[in-house]
Design an enzyme around this catalytic site. Structure first.
Site, PDB file in Angstrom:
ATOM      1  N   ASP A  92      31.777 -43.524  55.874  1.00 61.56           N
ATOM      2  CA  ASP A  92      32.302 -43.023  54.599  1.00 61.56           C
ATOM      3  C   ASP A  92      31.588 -43.855  53.530  1.00 61.56           C
ATOM      4  O   ASP A  92      31.843 -45.051  53.374  1.00 61.56           O
ATOM      5  CB  ASP A  92      33.819 -43.227  54.552  1.00 61.56           C
ATOM      6  N   LYS A 147      16.008 -36.026  42.151  1.00 62.20           N
ATOM      7  CA  LYS A 147      16.839 -35.411  41.134  1.00 62.20           C
ATOM      8  C   LYS A 147      18.065 -34.727  41.713  1.00 62.20           C
ATOM      9  O   LYS A 147      18.020 -34.322  42.856  1.00 62.20           O
ATOM     10  CB  LYS A 147      16.014 -34.439  40.309  1.00 62.20           C
ATOM     11  N   HIS A 177       9.165 -33.708  43.700  1.00 62.09           N
ATOM     12  CA  HIS A 177       8.426 -33.134  44.821  1.00 62.09           C
ATOM     13  C   HIS A 177       7.119 -32.468  44.393  1.00 62.09           C
ATOM     14  O   HIS A 177       6.238 -32.247  45.209  1.00 62.09           O
ATOM     15  CB  HIS A 177       9.308 -32.203  45.672  1.00 62.09           C
ATOM     16  N   GLU A 215       9.224 -18.641  38.680  1.00 63.92           N
ATOM     17  CA  GLU A 215       9.863 -18.507  39.996  1.00 63.92           C
ATOM     18  C   GLU A 215      10.426 -17.102  40.137  1.00 63.92           C
ATOM     19  O   GLU A 215      10.896 -16.518  39.156  1.00 63.92           O
ATOM     20  CB  GLU A 215      11.026 -19.491  40.108  1.00 63.92           C
ATOM     21  N   ASP A 234      16.316 -28.713  34.736  1.00 66.71           N
ATOM     22  CA  ASP A 234      16.054 -28.516  36.167  1.00 66.71           C
ATOM     23  C   ASP A 234      14.551 -28.549  36.472  1.00 66.71           C
ATOM     24  O   ASP A 234      14.132 -29.062  37.500  1.00 66.71           O
ATOM     25  CB  ASP A 234      16.639 -27.166  36.606  1.00 66.71           C
ATOM     26  N   HIS A 239       9.197 -31.471  36.650  1.00 65.24           N
ATOM     27  CA  HIS A 239       7.976 -30.910  37.224  1.00 65.24           C
ATOM     28  C   HIS A 239       6.909 -30.563  36.163  1.00 65.24           C
ATOM     29  O   HIS A 239       5.749 -30.924  36.294  1.00 65.24           O
ATOM     30  CB  HIS A 239       8.283 -29.661  38.054  1.00 65.24           C
ATOM     31  N   LYS A 339      13.460 -18.626  35.975  1.00 67.06           N
ATOM     32  CA  LYS A 339      13.903 -18.051  37.249  1.00 67.06           C
ATOM     33  C   LYS A 339      13.834 -16.535  37.120  1.00 67.06           C
ATOM     34  O   LYS A 339      13.890 -15.998  36.020  1.00 67.06           O
ATOM     35  CB  LYS A 339      15.352 -18.453  37.543  1.00 67.06           C
ATOM     36  N   LYS A 344       6.141 -15.399  41.746  1.00 71.11           N
ATOM     37  CA  LYS A 344       6.072 -16.855  41.841  1.00 71.11           C
ATOM     38  C   LYS A 344       4.661 -17.270  41.459  1.00 71.11           C
ATOM     39  O   LYS A 344       3.684 -16.819  42.070  1.00 71.11           O
ATOM     40  CB  LYS A 344       6.386 -17.315  43.264  1.00 71.11           C
TER      41      LYS A 344
HETATM   42  C1  BG6 Z   1      13.602 -27.761  42.190  1.00 74.44           C
HETATM   43  C2  BG6 Z   1      14.578 -27.028  41.306  1.00 74.44           C
HETATM   44  O1  BG6 Z   1      13.384 -29.050  41.716  1.00 74.44           O
HETATM   45  O2  BG6 Z   1      12.347 -27.071  42.212  1.00 74.44           O
HETATM   46  C3  BG6 Z   1      14.754 -25.600  41.773  1.00 74.44           C
HETATM   47  O3  BG6 Z   1      15.834 -27.682  41.343  1.00 74.44           O
HETATM   48  C4  BG6 Z   1      13.407 -24.920  41.862  1.00 74.44           C
HETATM   49  O4  BG6 Z   1      15.597 -24.886  40.882  1.00 74.44           O
HETATM   50  C5  BG6 Z   1      12.433 -25.739  42.704  1.00 74.44           C
HETATM   51  O5  BG6 Z   1      13.599 -23.630  42.421  1.00 74.44           O
HETATM   52  C6  BG6 Z   1      11.029 -25.142  42.658  1.00 74.44           C
HETATM   53  O6  BG6 Z   1      10.206 -25.829  43.556  1.00 74.44           O
HETATM   54  P1  BG6 Z   1       8.881 -25.147  44.138  1.00 74.44           P
HETATM   55  O7  BG6 Z   1       8.252 -26.212  44.959  1.00 74.44           O
HETATM   56  O8  BG6 Z   1       9.334 -23.955  44.919  1.00 74.44           O
HETATM   57  O9  BG6 Z   1       8.056 -24.717  42.949  1.00 74.44           O
END
Ligand code: BG6
Length: 489
Positions: A92, A147, A177, A215, A234, A239, A339, A344
């Site tokens: 926990d 995040k 990422h 996206e 977000d 990014h 979004k 994409k």
């Molecule tokens: C994340 C966001 O950090 O990145 C998501 O929280 C988003 O909302 C995602 O969809 C997009 O990542 P990628 O690698 O698919 O472009």
């Protein structure tokens, strides 16, 4: 990044091992590293979660994750090596004394302790304190987190303070990422290893720059998180600003973490603030309404599961960003992300300036300008749009727009491809912070974003609707049209 030194084996502890990030991404990435023989023999993976599970049950969960998300056949020999590394502890995380259980499995004399926080941020401070009291930390131990690292400067500082109370900055690995993506890293190579670009990368030759992160997905059952966050926080705070810093930074002295972080911070410091005075002309907020994506009808943001129908959270944002420094004077950076957009697509378009005089009026009244298009995803590659003579002997010189096209997939088809998480986990195990975000960077980014968020609050306008499957609200086109430009479609 230069140091490819052998690294010590690790005790990699995943807190929140039964959660989404762990089962969808971390386990898959670790398996792929195993398959590529990139994990040290003595490394252990210790799964920690609140639920009472036997090791065999966790091993089964890991196997099921692979079956679901790996997208390739599980190799038996790799699986056996991988599953032998796993252990499971029920802890926990809010109870400091329970962290003692870790001492039964980790061994700081033999392995480096890597703590991966795959948990909700409210647990960050608990884990830091629990670890601190457990007596298992050494100077080499590190923490990895991602995040949301706050939702504004203040909350981000609180998180950073909680970590700083226990760890030194060099022990903290903050993940974005996007910095694990091959093509984002390739920006360094493109800019600083190719003289045609190093000498043509400023206000003298560049007219404007566009960064698009579009996206197709909506909010995918993440209503609560997303509605409190919005696309600016977000996606753009992290990014898109990361991509922007790679495009805009000065040449770093070398590829060491400090050199790169220093240059990125300078870019963030030079971002012209967007305030109540200029927010209307520099930003567009949008929210998707129902529409069609790839022929399928999809609901609007306010019709998503669990939606609050009064929400005015943005699912799209477009900005004109100015960087107040010598290199980028009068070169606008247009950023957009949303979004449920048409497709994409993550790409950067560098628009070069118009030539001062046109001697090819027979072909074009206004010569089309050169463009460097860097495709980050889904297709990865670099394209240069230029003008060439159409072959022929009719005595005229007719021009035609052509493309120099370098697809990475074709050019490097024999190279294995790794996902962002594989690269980043490996860099943590190597102890190399270059691809991670420093405290100063993240706080500087929040300072700039908070000002936009405050200006929007003050403006108190509903987001502009755009149909799902489009490229965003009309106002986003108007943002560029106002400057005599248009988005690259
Ligand atoms: C994340 C966001 O950090 O990145 C998501 O929280 C988003 O909302 C995602 O969809 C997009 O990542 P990628 O690698 O698919 O472009």
């Amino acid at each position: 990044m230069q140091k490819q030194q052998l690294f010590k084996p690790c005790d990699l502890v995943i807190y929140g091992a039964l959660g989404d990030l762990s089962t969808r991404k971390l386990i898959i990435s670790l398996y792929r590293l195993e398959k590529a023989a990139l994990i040290e023999n003595d490394t252990q993976i210790i799964a920690v979660d609140l639920h009472d599970k036997k090791l065999a049950e966790f091993v089964d969960i890991a196997r099921q994750s692979l079956a679901k998300f790996l997208n390739e056949t599980i190799e038996q020999a790799t699986w056996e090596r991988f599953s032998a590394r796993l252990s499971y502890l029920q802890i926990d995380l809010t109870q400091a004394e329970q962290y003692k259980k870790l001492a039964t499995v980790v061994d700081s004399n033999k392995r480096v302790l890597v703590n991966y926080f795959s948990v909700a941020p409210f647990l960050f401070q608990h884990i830091c304190q629990g670890l601190n009291k457990s007596g298992i930390l050494t100077k080499e131990s590190c923490v990895v987190m991602e995040k949301p690292l706050g939702h504004d400067l203040k909350s981000s500082q609180e998180i950073n303070d909680a970590f700083a109370a226990v760890f030194h900055e060099e022990q903290i690995f903050r993940i974005d990422h996007y910095l694990g993506k091959e093509t984002v890293l390739n920006l360094l190579a493109l800019r600083f290893a190719n003289s045609i670009f190093t000498s043509n990368w400023d206000h003298n030759t560049i007219d404007s720059i566009q960064i698009t992160v579009a996206e197709e997905i909506g909010i995918e059952g993440r209503w609560e998180y997303f509605d409190q966050t919005g696309q600016l926080r977000d996606m753009l705070q992290n990014h898109l600003l990361q991509i922007l810093t790679f495009i805009a930074m000065e040449p770093p002295v070398n590829l060491e973490a400090n050199s790169i972080h220093r240059e990125k911070i300078k870019v963030l410091e030079a971002l012209r603030p967007i305030t109540t005075q200029n927010v209307a002309e520099k930003t567009v907020r949008g929210q998707y309404s129902s529409g069609f994506l790839k022929g399928e009808s999809v609901p609007g943001y306010l019709e998503e599961e669990e939606a609050n129908i009064d929400s005015s959270t943005e699912s799209f944002v477009a900005l004109r960003v100015d960087i107040d420094n010598w290199r980028w004077a009068d070169v606008p950076f247009y950023l957009r992300t949303g979004k449920r957009m048409h497709s994409k697509r993550t790409e950067i378009v560098i628009n070069f300036k118009q030539l001062p005089h046109n001697i090819f009026k027979d072909s074009f009244q206004d010569l089309p300008t050169n463009k460097l298009v860097i495709h980050l995803q889904p297709k990865e590659g670099v394209e240069i749009q230029m003008l060439n003579k159409v072959p022929g002997i009719d005595g005229s010189i007719k021009l035609h727009k052509t493309k120099l096209d370098l697809s990475f997939l074709k050019a490097f088809k024999d190279k294995p491809t790794f996902g962002g998480y594989e690269r980043l986990i490996l860099e943590v195990m190597r102890g190399n912070p270059t691809l991670f975000i420093s405290r100063e960077e993240i706080e500087q980014a929040w300072t700039w974003i908070d000002s936009i968020q405050d200006a929007w609050l003050h403006q108190n306008e509903a987001p502009k609707p755009y149909p799902a499957g489009s490229w965003g609200p009309v106002a986003s086109d108007a943002l560029l049209a106002h400057d005599g430009r248009s988005w690259e479609e």
